[in-house]
Design an enzyme around this catalytic site. Structure first.
Site, PDB file in Angstrom:
ATOM      1  CE  LYS A  39      -2.834   0.854   3.689  1.00 10.11           C
ATOM      2  NZ  LYS A  39      -2.567   2.176   4.265  1.00 10.11           N
ATOM      3  CB  SER A  40       3.834   2.261   1.986  1.00  9.78           C
ATOM      4  OG  SER A  40       3.253   2.134   3.253  1.00  9.78           O
ATOM      5  NE  ARG A  44       6.106   6.548   0.860  1.00 14.24           N
ATOM      6  CZ  ARG A  44       5.196   6.342   1.819  1.00 14.24           C
ATOM      7  NH1 ARG A  44       4.113   5.620   1.577  1.00 14.24           N
ATOM      8  NH2 ARG A  44       5.371   6.853   3.028  1.00 14.24           N
ATOM      9  NE  ARG A 141      -5.430   8.062  10.917  1.00 16.72           N
ATOM     10  CZ  ARG A 141      -4.863   7.271  10.004  1.00 16.72           C
ATOM     11  NH1 ARG A 141      -5.583   6.797   8.992  1.00 16.72           N
ATOM     12  NH2 ARG A 141      -3.583   6.967  10.096  1.00 16.72           N
ATOM     13  CB  SER A 186       5.377   9.678  11.497  1.00 16.35           C
ATOM     14  OG  SER A 186       4.491   9.867  10.405  1.00 16.35           O
ATOM     15  CD  GLN A 188       0.564   8.327   7.241  1.00 19.55           C
ATOM     16  OE1 GLN A 188       0.012   9.087   8.035  1.00 19.55           O
ATOM     17  NE2 GLN A 188       0.002   7.224   6.799  1.00 19.55           N
ATOM     18  CG  ASP A 342       0.701   0.055   9.520  1.00 19.77           C
ATOM     19  OD1 ASP A 342       0.396   0.869  10.419  1.00 19.77           O
ATOM     20  OD2 ASP A 342       1.087   0.404   8.385  1.00 19.77           O
ATOM     21  CE  LYS A 369      -0.366   4.169  13.049  1.00 22.76           C
ATOM     22  NZ  LYS A 369       0.477   4.876  12.074  1.00 22.76           N
TER      23      LYS A 369
HETATM   24  O1  SPQ Z   1      -2.548   5.474   5.321  1.00 26.58           O
HETATM   25  P1  SPQ Z   1      -3.035   5.144   6.694  1.00 26.58           P
HETATM   26  O2  SPQ Z   1      -4.524   5.252   6.761  1.00 26.58           O
HETATM   27  O3  SPQ Z   1      -2.376   5.967   7.768  1.00 26.58           O
HETATM   28  O4  SPQ Z   1      -2.663   3.596   6.935  1.00 26.58           O
HETATM   29  C1  SPQ Z   1      -1.887   2.884   7.910  1.00 26.58           C
HETATM   30  C2  SPQ Z   1      -2.402   1.388   7.836  1.00 26.58           C
HETATM   31  O5  SPQ Z   1      -2.553   0.698   8.834  1.00 26.58           O
HETATM   32  O6  SPQ Z   1      -2.587   0.949   6.705  1.00 26.58           O
HETATM   33  C3  SPQ Z   1      -1.987   3.428   9.326  1.00 26.58           C
HETATM   34  F1  SPQ Z   1      -3.109   3.382   9.863  1.00 26.58           F
HETATM   35  O7  SPQ Z   1      -0.511   2.787   7.522  1.00 26.58           O
HETATM   36  C4  SPQ Z   1       0.437   3.856   7.583  1.00 26.58           C
HETATM   37  C5  SPQ Z   1       1.506   3.525   8.622  1.00 26.58           C
HETATM   38  O8  SPQ Z   1       0.959   3.333   9.890  1.00 26.58           O
HETATM   39  C6  SPQ Z   1       1.073   3.975   6.229  1.00 26.58           C
HETATM   40  C7  SPQ Z   1       2.353   4.730   6.223  1.00 26.58           C
HETATM   41  C8  SPQ Z   1       2.922   5.199   4.942  1.00 26.58           C
HETATM   42  O9  SPQ Z   1       2.590   4.636   3.871  1.00 26.58           O
HETATM   43  O10 SPQ Z   1       3.742   6.116   4.976  1.00 26.58           O
HETATM   44  C9  SPQ Z   1       3.071   4.986   7.376  1.00 26.58           C
HETATM   45  C10 SPQ Z   1       2.581   4.598   8.713  1.00 26.58           C
HETATM   46  O11 SPQ Z   1       2.041   5.737   9.363  1.00 26.58           O
HETATM   47  P2  SPQ Z   1       2.964   6.765  10.179  1.00 26.58           P
HETATM   48  O12 SPQ Z   1       1.982   7.685  10.845  1.00 26.58           O
HETATM   49  O13 SPQ Z   1       3.717   5.937  11.153  1.00 26.58           O
HETATM   50  O14 SPQ Z   1       3.797   7.455   9.235  1.00 26.58           O
END
Ligand code: SPQ
Length: 455
Positions: A39-40, A44, A141, A186, A188, A342, A369
């Site tokens: 997914k990540s 991207r 969130r 993080s 994100q 996750d 989350k």
């Molecule tokens: O995209 P979203 O909704 O935040 O999804 C989650 C998941 O469980 O699928 C978190 F709830 O994944 C994030 C992950 O926890 C995806 C992600 C990324 O692709 O950069 C990074 C993680 O979040 P963070 O806040 O630690 O950067």
């Protein structure tokens, strides 16, 4: 497939109940599983494709709801994206700085990654105005973690509760570079700032307290960004101004989706599963280390590198004696947490079937989350008989108590829905998981695969 074990009821409001009734004679899981794309990486690839010049080809894109949200946001800003399928998606980019002002609100749905990464891109697009929102979960969130550093860069962003909650309004403008010391590990936050830095003259740096997943860094480099990484200080620097060029991206299988089958194989007696083509980027493999620490038998086979990301097939074998698993409780805390954040809901399921106590700490991020994953997992597994005490930043799980089927709820969180389904495979009696359709956020074929392996 055994329809008596797995069934789905669709309700009037189109939510789904997933009903799991393991046979009294016990179940074991077998087969080779091909999991959906990461997914990540999928998010991207779509975003960088849209910001590049020329064509980006994506093989193995995740067709879940979250990447669909990313695709539709960038289509609304001028990127041409072919119909989404796993074989090949092409993105005709419009070049850095050339996104068009959307005529309507951009909707990131349930996806934190879409909204937070996109904010960095929008804030640095001068002379354009954007509004962004999401579903009920996403609107609750915290966005201040990305809004705050963007404001430091000079961005103009407005939203509810002191600009911390979506819907948000953004007036794009030229930003100034910063060195941001993020209080949380993080990906994100890091990616949002790096993406804003792409369009910002000078050097923009992010330093994290612990290393989070590095897919943005790998992909930005591959697309032509000027990027340097200093592992000793956990810092990444992007120099603004480089043009991005469309690439071919091959998306590996998502280790976060593989984790459900790894735990299923480790807790259901007699099981042996091979999960194929799993991305094993070291910033994501905390789950393999944690399960190894607990005594699970998981082997990495056919290790290879595909388009800049390490990939392997993962074989899991049940290693217990009779119905007593080989798993032992352990403590999971510190720097490993961002590398398995996750996977903690499914790790909690493994811990319920382990002998002894498992303590998960330093994971307060779970509370923000798609749901509060600490409270929801403790309550829902608790309904099945699990002994879980909530901690402010994690949980204490006393393993070894058999589970009994119950009525449980996903709270519309994909990872909770799938974790409860795996727990139900090893429970006595029937489990009814409400709002199980949430799985389609990251794993649209989860229920079909579940039916296939239950034989
Ligand atoms: O995209 P979203 O909704 O935040 O999804 C989650 C998941 O469980 O699928 C978190 F709830 O994944 C994030 C992950 O926890 C995806 C992600 C990324 O692709 O950069 C990074 C993680 O979040 P963070 O806040 O630690 O950067």
């Amino acid at each position: 497939m055994s329809p008596a074990i797995i069934s789905v009821e669709t309700k009037e409001d189109i939510s789904q109940n997933l009903i799991i009734k393991p046979p009294a004679s016990r179940l074991s899981l077998h087969g080779n599983i091909r999991i959906p794309g990461d997914k990540s990486i999928s998010h991207r690839a779509l975003m960088l494709g849209a910001l590049s010049e020329g064509e980006t080809k994506i093989q193995g894109l995740l067709l879940g709801e979250d990447p669909r949200s990313t695709a539709s946001c960038f289509q609304a800003m001028g990127a041409e994206i072919s119909p989404l399928n796993t074989e090949l998606v092409t993105v005709r980019g419009i070049g850095l700085g050339n996104l068009t002002e959307p005529v309507d609100i951009l909707n990131a749905g349930n996806s934190g990654t879409t909204l937070r990464l996109m904010l960095g891109i929008l804030a640095s697009h001068p002379s354009r105005f954007f509004t962004v929102t999401g579903d009920g979960s996403l609107r609750s969130r915290p966005m201040s973690r990305v809004v705050k550093p963007l404001l430091e860069m000079g961005a103009e962003i407005w939203g509810r509760k002191g600009n911390s909650l979506a819907p948000l309004a953004i007036q794009g403008k030229s930003l100034k570079p910063i060195h941001y010391h993020s209080p949380i590990a993080s990906a994100q936050v890091k990616s949002c700032i790096l993406l804003a830095g792409l369009m910002t003259e000078g050097k923009t740096t992010v330093t994290e307290p612990a290393l989070s997943r590095d897919h943005s860094e790998r992909m930005l480099r591959a697309f032509g960004a000027e990027l340097s990484v200093d592992p000793s200080t956990k810092s990444v620097t992007v120099t603004g101004g480089a043009k991005l060029q469309g690439q071919t991206v091959i998306v590996p299988g998502d280790i976060s989706s593989a984790a459900f089958w790894l735990v299923a194989g480790a807790i259901v007696p007699g099981s042996e599963l091979v999960v194929e083509n799993v991305g094993v980027n070291p910033t994501r493999t905390g789950i393999l280390e944690a399960l190894a620490m607990m005594g699970a038998d998981i082997q990495q086979e056919n290790q290879r590198e595909v388009a800049g990301e390490p990939v392997a097939d993962l074989r899991v074998r049940y290693a217990g004696t009779g119905s007593v698993t080989a798993l032992k409780g352990c403590t999971i805390s510190g720097d490993i947490i961002p590398r398995l954040i996750d996977e903690i809901p499914i790790l909690a399921v493994a811990a319920v079937f382990a002998q002894g106590t498992t303590i998960i700490k330093d994971a307060e991020e779970l509370r923000v989350k798609e749901s509060d994953r600490i409270t929801v997992m403790a309550q829902q597994l608790g309904k099945m008989g699990a002994k879980i005490t909530e901690l402010p930043d994690g949980m204490e799980i006393t393993g070894g108590t058999p589970l009994t089927g119950a009525d449980v709820d996903s709270f519309t969180d994909h990872r909770i829905a799938m974790s409860l389904a795996i727990a139900a495979l090893n429970a006595t009696g029937t489990t009814n998981i409400q709002r199980a359709e949430a799985a389609s956020i990251s794993y649209p074929d989860f229920i079909t695969t579940l039916e296939t392996v239950c034989k």
